[in-house]
Design a protein around this motif. Sequence first.
Motif, PDB file in Angstrom:
ATOM      1  N   GLY A  16      -3.199  42.939 -13.122  1.00  0.00           N
ATOM      2  CA  GLY A  16      -4.045  42.256 -12.093  1.00  0.00           C
ATOM      3  C   GLY A  16      -3.686  43.336 -10.881  1.00  0.00           C
ATOM      4  N   LEU A  17      -2.625  43.482 -10.543  1.00  0.00           N
ATOM      5  CA  LEU A  17      -2.199  44.334  -9.381  1.00  0.00           C
ATOM      6  C   LEU A  17      -2.649  45.737  -9.428  1.00  0.00           C
ATOM      7  N   ILE A  69      -6.269  45.584  -8.596  1.00  0.00           N
ATOM      8  CA  ILE A  69      -6.491  45.368  -7.127  1.00  0.00           C
ATOM      9  C   ILE A  69      -6.091  47.058  -6.465  1.00  0.00           C
ATOM     10  N   ALA A  89      -9.039  49.432  -6.972  1.00  0.00           N
ATOM     11  CA  ALA A  89     -10.099  48.984  -6.266  1.00  0.00           C
ATOM     12  C   ALA A  89      -9.997  49.432  -4.912  1.00  0.00           C
ATOM     13  N   VAL A  90      -8.692  48.796  -4.323  1.00  0.00           N
ATOM     14  CA  VAL A  90      -8.342  49.158  -2.864  1.00  0.00           C
ATOM     15  C   VAL A  90      -8.378  50.575  -2.345  1.00  0.00           C
ATOM     16  N   PRO A 106     -14.872  48.728  -6.445  1.00  0.00           N
ATOM     17  CA  PRO A 106     -14.006  47.697  -6.164  1.00  0.00           C
ATOM     18  C   PRO A 106     -14.684  46.353  -6.150  1.00  0.00           C
ATOM     19  N   LEU A 119     -11.481  44.191  -8.165  1.00  0.00           N
ATOM     20  CA  LEU A 119     -10.868  43.338  -7.316  1.00  0.00           C
ATOM     21  C   LEU A 119     -10.795  42.158  -7.788  1.00  0.00           C
ATOM     22  N   PRO A 120     -12.234  41.408  -7.820  1.00  0.00           N
ATOM     23  CA  PRO A 120     -12.056  40.128  -8.366  1.00  0.00           C
ATOM     24  C   PRO A 120     -11.374  39.604  -9.482  1.00  0.00           C
ATOM     25  N   GLY A 128      -9.160  41.780 -10.939  1.00  0.00           N
ATOM     26  CA  GLY A 128      -7.541  41.838 -10.909  1.00  0.00           C
ATOM     27  C   GLY A 128      -6.831  40.616 -10.258  1.00  0.00           C
ATOM     28  N   PHE A 129      -7.562  40.213  -9.294  1.00  0.00           N
ATOM     29  CA  PHE A 129      -7.227  38.786  -8.401  1.00  0.00           C
ATOM     30  C   PHE A 129      -7.134  37.648  -9.517  1.00  0.00           C
TER      31      PHE A 129
END
Lengths: 46, 381
Positions: B24-25, B28, B31-32, B38, B42-43, B45-46
């Motif tokens: 997940g990290l 993210i 994505a970032v 992203p 990002l969603p 990963g979170f």
Amino acid sequence: MNIENLYKAIEISGIGLITVFFFMIVFFFVIVGIDKIFPYKKEDKK
Amino acid sequence: MEFNDLMPAIAGMTWQNLVMIAVGLTLIFLAVKKQYEPTLLLPMGFGAILVNFPFSAVLTQEQGGETVIGILNVLFDSGIATELFPLLIFIAIGAMIDFSPLFQRPSLLLFGAAAQFGIFITMILAILFGFDLKQAASIGIIGAADGPTSIIVANQFAKDLLPAISVAAYSYMALVPIIQPPVIRLLTSKKERLIRMKTDANKKVSRTTLILFPIIITVLAGLIAPSSLALIGFLMFGNLIRECGVLNSLSQTAQKELANLVTILLGITIASTMTGERFVQLDTLMILGLGIFAFVFDTAGGVLFAKFMNLFMKPDNKINPMVGACGISAFPMSARVIHGMGLKEDPTNYLLMPAISTNVGGQIGSVIVGGLLLMLVPLFL
């Protein structure tokens, strides 16, 4: 590995590829056809 | 009172959960920092972090003999299991696509078929790796480079593989600039990459034509392969809203608010299936590997088909084989990559328009193949 599934997958691949080409050829003629029937210039003149 | 009762999440944490939190990290970070898709990574990963705490309230749990429904399960059952979210995304995509580039050189539409080759070859390979027919078809569709289609096929054929397939589909779409160029360079000569293409960039298409196109395509798809209608119908519905000229507000909403809202929910809902015990398996690694294979062979299929077509083309009408690679559905990323490669070879060779035309064909092709697999596979079971 299941040999029967392998043959089925090959058959599906053959049918699938032929069908998707068939679709695209039909769409090709649709594009050419409607573009000829309703060209941009004619619409402008109207 | 024991530690297990006081800190059930820490006590119940497994190494698989920790691996998934790390995944997940990583998503993210991609994505970032790298800006790889992203809006979805990002969603996802979170979400992967959220669902990997034991007794996480976002998932349905048994507590004291009672079933407490988790919000992500509610979203999954109503949005993914019913295919609502991916189909809503198709309305948004349809509203974003301008089909007029296809009218500049309609023969480029054929690459939308040729570049689906990787889907089928990967399906066969997945069978060799021991997956059953339905699972193999779901893995092969990663090569469509079309997230919503991958989700729909996997949801119908192999629910257990859905998380791995959707992660692969969206991650590899973001990696198109890395995956495609080496394959193209391997299969083409310098001379071929320098080919200039004839397209009528100034060609205008009438409004009537653009309105009729989605309607006719829907009718034909319905007649030839009705199982593809949910996919192609929603795509064309979105496009009709765009082109009809009387629903500009709806078109803008579909392109922006609808796309954004569903994308937020889609990513985090897919992540609800990314729990350690389901995701950390050998199958996941195999699916990720096969997904790359599908992308590579899709690219190769498009390039080789262009070379084949060139055998029959007049010298002044030849196709730059790099454009064939845009027959995948990753729109408009693939077209941009090919345009960039063309400029690198010759700074005065602009391949953007033919690449966009081919890429639009790829959008249609991937949806058609998704529908065909949904129709064909059950017939062979």
